[in-house]
Design an enzyme around this catalytic site. Structure first.
Site, PDB file in Angstrom:
ATOM      1  N   HIS A 137     -17.298  20.672 -14.460  1.00 31.36           N
ATOM      2  CA  HIS A 137     -18.546  20.106 -13.934  1.00 31.36           C
ATOM      3  C   HIS A 137     -18.482  20.026 -12.419  1.00 31.36           C
ATOM      4  CE1 HIS A 137     -17.395  15.585 -13.361  1.00 31.36           C
ATOM      5  NE2 HIS A 137     -16.300  16.317 -13.322  1.00 31.36           N
ATOM      6  N   CYS A 195     -24.721  19.508 -10.474  1.00 32.47           N
ATOM      7  CA  CYS A 195     -24.246  19.552 -11.867  1.00 32.47           C
ATOM      8  C   CYS A 195     -25.095  20.458 -12.747  1.00 32.47           C
ATOM      9  CB  CYS A 195     -24.149  18.136 -12.433  1.00 32.47           C
ATOM     10  SG  CYS A 195     -25.731  17.302 -12.727  1.00 32.47           S
ATOM     11  N   HIS A 219     -26.317  13.414 -15.671  1.00 32.34           N
ATOM     12  CA  HIS A 219     -25.194  14.295 -15.335  1.00 32.34           C
ATOM     13  C   HIS A 219     -24.903  15.203 -16.513  1.00 32.34           C
ATOM     14  CE1 HIS A 219     -21.766  15.499 -12.902  1.00 32.34           C
ATOM     15  NE2 HIS A 219     -21.024  15.501 -14.006  1.00 32.34           N
TER      16      HIS A 219
END
Length: 361
Positions: A336, A276, A324
């Site tokens: 993402h 990520c 994240h």
């Protein structure tokens, strides 16, 4: 003697024997039933599997960000060790040259040191030249002392460099050991997630993969900044979405679109795969902005923005531990890298708990 013997024990016969046998069989059956009940595990529902897998993926992502941070430190330490070793090699070469010079001086002194100065003057064919040479040798003696002092200084500096290099090398080995432990932790969590997913049917697995409405082809969200990918750096807003606030933000969004469908690999920073924070770092790097490696540090890069003020290119962070990150593209959507098995994709930003947002400069 026979009268004192114990009476012989006879096995059960007749109705008593049948009763005992029945009880024994019943007991064995009961024991078997309990044993089976103790080891049988009820099949998890798809919802339970999803909850457990999501938790495992989140834990793995936390571990991945910790791994990324350690990897960044290990890379810096490795560079420091290499620099110290290179500097030590250069100083060793210079020290050897200085030592060779001292050796030449010592050899010359040895060759002439056995003759008394007065006799050298008497035997000289040119006394004045000898006197001039003697004065030169005296000055040369001062320079020899300085050369010796210089060599000693170089030796001390070389020792300091080796000590520093040894210390940094020990630090590097500790970081490498930590990386190994973190890798094992991540692999264990991902293996557990895959074992749970294997319990699902094909239909349930498909439903799990599409449960967040995410898309890997980008068809449901604006392809704003496509023009910047072809050389036009001006932000655009097709499909009625907000424009990127700058040409750099538009370039970052264009890079993220180009990464759609590429696999998630923990620790990866592109161009063929990403985790990520690796995706967001690469996207903004393509726009000429250097971001740090992890979610924990990226959230402090740039200007904080509220959820209501989000614009394309902003970094959005999730979970209380900021584990994240995604790249906002407008319309409540982001690009993402979710987790292993799920490629870089477009997804709604409300599928995870919002922790904050940053607009890189």
């Amino acid at each position: 003697m026979a009268a004192h013997r114990k009476p012989r024990q006879h096995p059960l016969t007749g109705p008593a024997a049948r009763t005992a046998a029945t009880l024994a069989l019943a007991g064995a059956a009961t024991a078997t039933a309990f044993e089976g009940t103790g080891h049988a595990e009820p099949r998890l529902t798809p919802a339970q599997v999803k909850a457990k897998v999501d938790r495992l993926y989140q834990d793995a992502e936390v571990a991945t960000e910790a791994y990324d941070a350690t990897k960044e430190k290990a890379d810096e330490t490795q560079k420091s060790v290499d620099d110290l070793q290179d500097e030590a090699a250069r100083k060793t070469d210079r020290l050897n040259i200085a030592r060779n010079a001292l050796g030449s001086i010592a050899t010359a002194q040895y060759r002439t040191g056995g003759i008394a100065p007065a006799l050298q003057l008497m035997l000289s064919s040119d006394p004045q030249q000898y006197l001039d040479d003697a004065a030169f040798e005296e000055r040369a003696g001062d320079r020899t002392a300085n050369a010796v002092a210089g060599v000693r200084k170089q030796l001390a500096e070389l020792k300091r460099l080796h000590t520093n290099a040894d210390g940094r090398l020990a630090e590097l080995r500790g970081q490498q050991a930590q990386l190994k432990r973190q890798k094992e932790s991540i692999k264990s969590k991902l293996d557990s997630a895959q074992a749970l997913l294997s319990q699902l049917t094909a239909e349930e697995r498909t439903a799990y993969e599409g449960q967040d409405g995410a898309r890997a082809d980008g068809s449901a969200a604006s392809r704003s900044s496509r023009s910047s990918a072809s050389g036009d750096s001006s932000p655009t807003a097709p499909d009625g979405l907000l424009p990127a606030p700058s040409g750099r933000a538009a370039a970052a969004v264009a890079y993220a679109y180009a990464a759609l469908g590429k696999p998630y690999v923990w620790g990866a920073t592109g161009p063929s795969s990403y985790d990520c924070s690796g995706l967001t770092q690469a996207a903004w790097g393509a726009a000429g902005v250097s971001l740090p490696r992890t979610t924990y540090t990226q959230i402090n890069s740039g200007t904080r923005v509220s959820r209501s003020a989000l614009a394309p290119g902003d970094l959005i962070f999730f979970y209380s531990g900021v584990s994240h990150v995604g790249l906002y593209i407008g319309g409540g959507q982001m690009i993402h890298a979710p987790h292993p098995g799920a490629p870089v994709r477009i997804a709604p930003i409300d599928q995870m708990p919002f922790a904050g947002a940053t607009r890189p400069a």
